[in-house]
Design a protein around this motif. Structure first.
Motif, PDB file in Angstrom:
ATOM      1  N   ALA A 196      51.125  76.246  37.139  1.00  0.00           N
ATOM      2  CA  ALA A 196      52.563  76.375  36.937  1.00  0.00           C
ATOM      3  C   ALA A 196      52.836  77.451  35.891  1.00  0.00           C
ATOM      4  CB  ALA A 196      53.149  75.046  36.479  1.00  0.00           C
ATOM      5  N   LYS A 197      54.067  77.925  35.854  1.00  0.00           N
ATOM      6  CA  LYS A 197      54.437  78.969  34.906  1.00  0.00           C
ATOM      7  C   LYS A 197      54.188  78.532  33.468  1.00  0.00           C
ATOM      8  CE  LYS A 197      58.076  80.524  38.054  1.00  0.00           C
ATOM      9  NZ  LYS A 197      59.537  80.642  38.273  1.00  0.00           N
ATOM     10  N   SER A 242      57.700  84.169  34.105  1.00  0.00           N
ATOM     11  CA  SER A 242      58.606  83.913  35.227  1.00  0.00           C
ATOM     12  C   SER A 242      58.861  85.182  36.022  1.00  0.00           C
ATOM     13  CB  SER A 242      59.919  83.335  34.703  1.00  0.00           C
ATOM     14  OG  SER A 242      60.807  83.066  35.766  1.00  0.00           O
ATOM     15  N   ARG A 254      57.525  85.696  39.849  1.00  0.00           N
ATOM     16  CA  ARG A 254      58.535  85.941  40.873  1.00  0.00           C
ATOM     17  C   ARG A 254      58.198  87.206  41.656  1.00  0.00           C
ATOM     18  NH1 ARG A 254      62.793  86.886  37.857  1.00  0.00           N
ATOM     19  NH2 ARG A 254      63.006  84.673  37.354  1.00  0.00           N
ATOM     20  N   GLU A 259      55.235  86.558  43.932  1.00  0.00           N
ATOM     21  CA  GLU A 259      55.666  85.763  45.076  1.00  0.00           C
ATOM     22  C   GLU A 259      56.399  86.636  46.092  1.00  0.00           C
ATOM     23  OE1 GLU A 259      58.047  81.571  46.013  1.00  0.00           O
ATOM     24  OE2 GLU A 259      58.296  82.551  44.073  1.00  0.00           O
ATOM     25  N   ARG A 286      54.448  79.109  46.567  1.00  0.00           N
ATOM     26  CA  ARG A 286      54.999  78.028  45.755  1.00  0.00           C
ATOM     27  C   ARG A 286      54.537  76.684  46.298  1.00  0.00           C
ATOM     28  NH1 ARG A 286      59.626  78.219  42.437  1.00  0.00           N
ATOM     29  NH2 ARG A 286      59.782  80.405  43.084  1.00  0.00           N
ATOM     30  N   PRO A 290      56.810  70.589  43.929  1.00  0.00           N
ATOM     31  CA  PRO A 290      57.088  70.243  42.529  1.00  0.00           C
ATOM     32  C   PRO A 290      56.346  68.976  42.106  1.00  0.00           C
ATOM     33  CG  PRO A 290      59.111  70.778  43.710  1.00  0.00           C
ATOM     34  CD  PRO A 290      58.032  70.666  44.741  1.00  0.00           C
ATOM     35  N   VAL A 299      56.229  73.351  38.958  1.00  0.00           N
ATOM     36  CA  VAL A 299      55.957  73.886  40.298  1.00  0.00           C
ATOM     37  C   VAL A 299      54.689  74.741  40.243  1.00  0.00           C
ATOM     38  CG1 VAL A 299      56.816  75.264  42.220  1.00  0.00           C
ATOM     39  CG2 VAL A 299      58.412  73.910  40.840  1.00  0.00           C
ATOM     40  N   MET A 350      51.794  77.297  41.421  1.00  0.00           N
ATOM     41  CA  MET A 350      51.724  78.465  42.298  1.00  0.00           C
ATOM     42  C   MET A 350      50.276  78.666  42.730  1.00  0.00           C
ATOM     43  SD  MET A 350      54.913  79.468  42.388  1.00  0.00           S
ATOM     44  CE  MET A 350      54.965  81.182  42.928  1.00  0.00           C
ATOM     45  N   ASN A 400      48.215  83.174  47.975  1.00  0.00           N
ATOM     46  CA  ASN A 400      48.558  83.217  49.390  1.00  0.00           C
ATOM     47  C   ASN A 400      47.370  83.803  50.142  1.00  0.00           C
ATOM     48  OD1 ASN A 400      49.591  83.528  51.939  1.00  0.00           O
ATOM     49  ND2 ASN A 400      51.187  84.992  51.360  1.00  0.00           N
TER      50      ASN A 400
END
Length: 408
Positions: free
Chosen positions: A46-47, A62, A66, A69, A76, A79, A89, A91, A94
């Motif tokens: 998470a951040k 953040s 972002r 992403e 993401r 939560p 949340v 991350m 991918n």
């Protein structure tokens, strides 16, 4: 076959010793690479976790996440509720965010492997031969790469970020071991395989020693707890090695650091010999042929060996003894935490060699030495090809692990 004019490599600076690469462009910003490295290392973050680890402000993290992403490099997660304040949340990488090609040039075969951002193999092609030649490798790449890329969609193909080549250095010096004509192997003296593959594909291309690349695969894609300092052995036609110091792959002045084959060790007969003579698969093949057993399948079937139990046991004893002496030497000089053993072999053979190496090491005089743990590697037979693919991944998206806690 070039994938686009904007990816044609720039040859300037490609002769760096150790890791040779064409085209360093497109490198991620330091903090972006830092975030991607941490997410890869921890599996998902998470951040707030990244801000705590790096010391970066929550706002900076953040913005970075972002952007990653939006670039399709991070996904993401769901939560996590139940804590005070807003839900966390996580991350994740991918898998479709980027793709990498690894080419393993071996003494008996060449492999081309396409992996995704998480290190999963998406496609692979293989060709065996009696001995390698530059022309064969380039021709194989020209045939195999389009077949591998066909596994990707039209939207995914531009995300192929580079090619890594894992190969033994100075192939021409191993003629007596692989039975190849000297004239054919001398072609490697004058061949720049990195430049030829880069020109053929139009992709950033890097070259690294094959055993070092296998060690790099363990560092980038390996599972479980990884020690900060370890010596790595990979069993192929010949034994090879890699070295990780303070969590970072150590290449050395010429890129051949921990090329353990020439290391002098004490043989079972008490005579000093090179590790390459004690622990290479070629020695197992020689013993099999001398006993009238076919050995060709050793280079084709790493998952299952059909070999007389006594021949296999004798070879494993000899190999374990050599590795134990090599581990003792390394522990004396470097105080390494672990020795990791992997190779082109069935998992049960790897496990048994690891067990015997532990026993052999602890039968030696260890006074004044903190002996390293003897552990199995976690990648397996494809470590060299995966390590090759890890080179462009690391060059473009990852950061020196020693800097993983420092943001700028």
């Amino acid at each position: 076959m070039a994938l686009g004019a904007d990816t044609i490599p720039d040859r300037q600076g490609s002769e760096d010793i150790g890791l040779r690469g064409s085209n360093q462009s497109g490198m991620r910003d330091h903090n972006e690479r830092l975030v991607l490295s941490l997410v890869r290392q921890h599996g998902g973050l998470a951040k707030s976790d990244i801000a705590r680890i790096t010391g970066l402000s929550a706002q900076t993290v953040s913005v970075i996440m972002r952007g990653l992403e939006q670039d399709g490099l991070l996904l993401r997660g769901e939560p996590i509720r139940g804590r005070i304040g807003q839900p966390s949340v996580p991350m994740f990488l991918n898998p479709d965010g980027a793709f990498f090609v690894g080419i393993k040039i071996g003494r008996r075969s060449v492999d081309l492997t396409l992996v995704d951002f998480q290190g999963k193999v998406r496609a692979s092609q293989r060709q065996t031969y009696r001995y390698p030649s530059p022309a064969n490798v380039v021709g194989f790449t020209a045939r195999a790469l389009p077949l591998a890329l066909a596994k990707l969609s039209a939207e995914e193909r531009p995300r192929v970020s580079g090619i890594g080549i894992a190969m033994p250095f100075q192939l021409w010096s191993w003629v007596q071991f692989i039975g190849a004509p000297q004239a054919e192997m001398d072609a490697w003296r004058h061949s720049d395989i990195q430049a030829e593959i880069a020109q053929l594909t139009g992709l950033p291309t890097y070259v690294q020693n094959d055993a070092t690349s296998a060690c790099g695969a363990e560092l980038v894609f390996g599972t479980g707890e990884r020690p900060k300092d370890f010596l790595y052995f990979y069993f192929g036609t010949f034994i090879g090695g890699g070295l990780v110091l303070n969590g970072q792959l150590f290449l050395g002045r010429s890129g051949n650091a921990a090329g353990a084959g020439p290391l002098p060790v004490q043989g079972k007969n008490g005579q000093v010999e090179r590790l390459i003579a004690a622990a290479s698969m070629s020695k197992l093949a020689d013993a099999m042929e001398a006993a009238g057993e076919a050995s060709d399948y050793l280079w084709e079937r790493p998952d299952h060996w059909t070999v007389s139990p006594q021949i296999l046991s004798d070879w494993m004893d000899q190999a374990a003894n050599g590795l134990a002496w090599a581990a003792l030497t390394a522990a004396t000089l470097l105080e390494i935490e672990a020795v990791m053993i992997d190779g082109w072999m069935p998992a049960e053979v790897r496990a048994e060699i690891t067990r015997r190496t532990h026993l052999a090491l602890h039968s030696l005089d260890l006074d004044g030495i903190d002996p390293p743990m003897i552990r199995e590697g976690t990648i397996g037979p494809d470590a060299r090809a995966l390590g090759a693919a890890a080179i462009p991944l690391s060059q473009r998206y990852l950061i020196d692990q020693n800097a993983a806690g420092r943001g700028v």
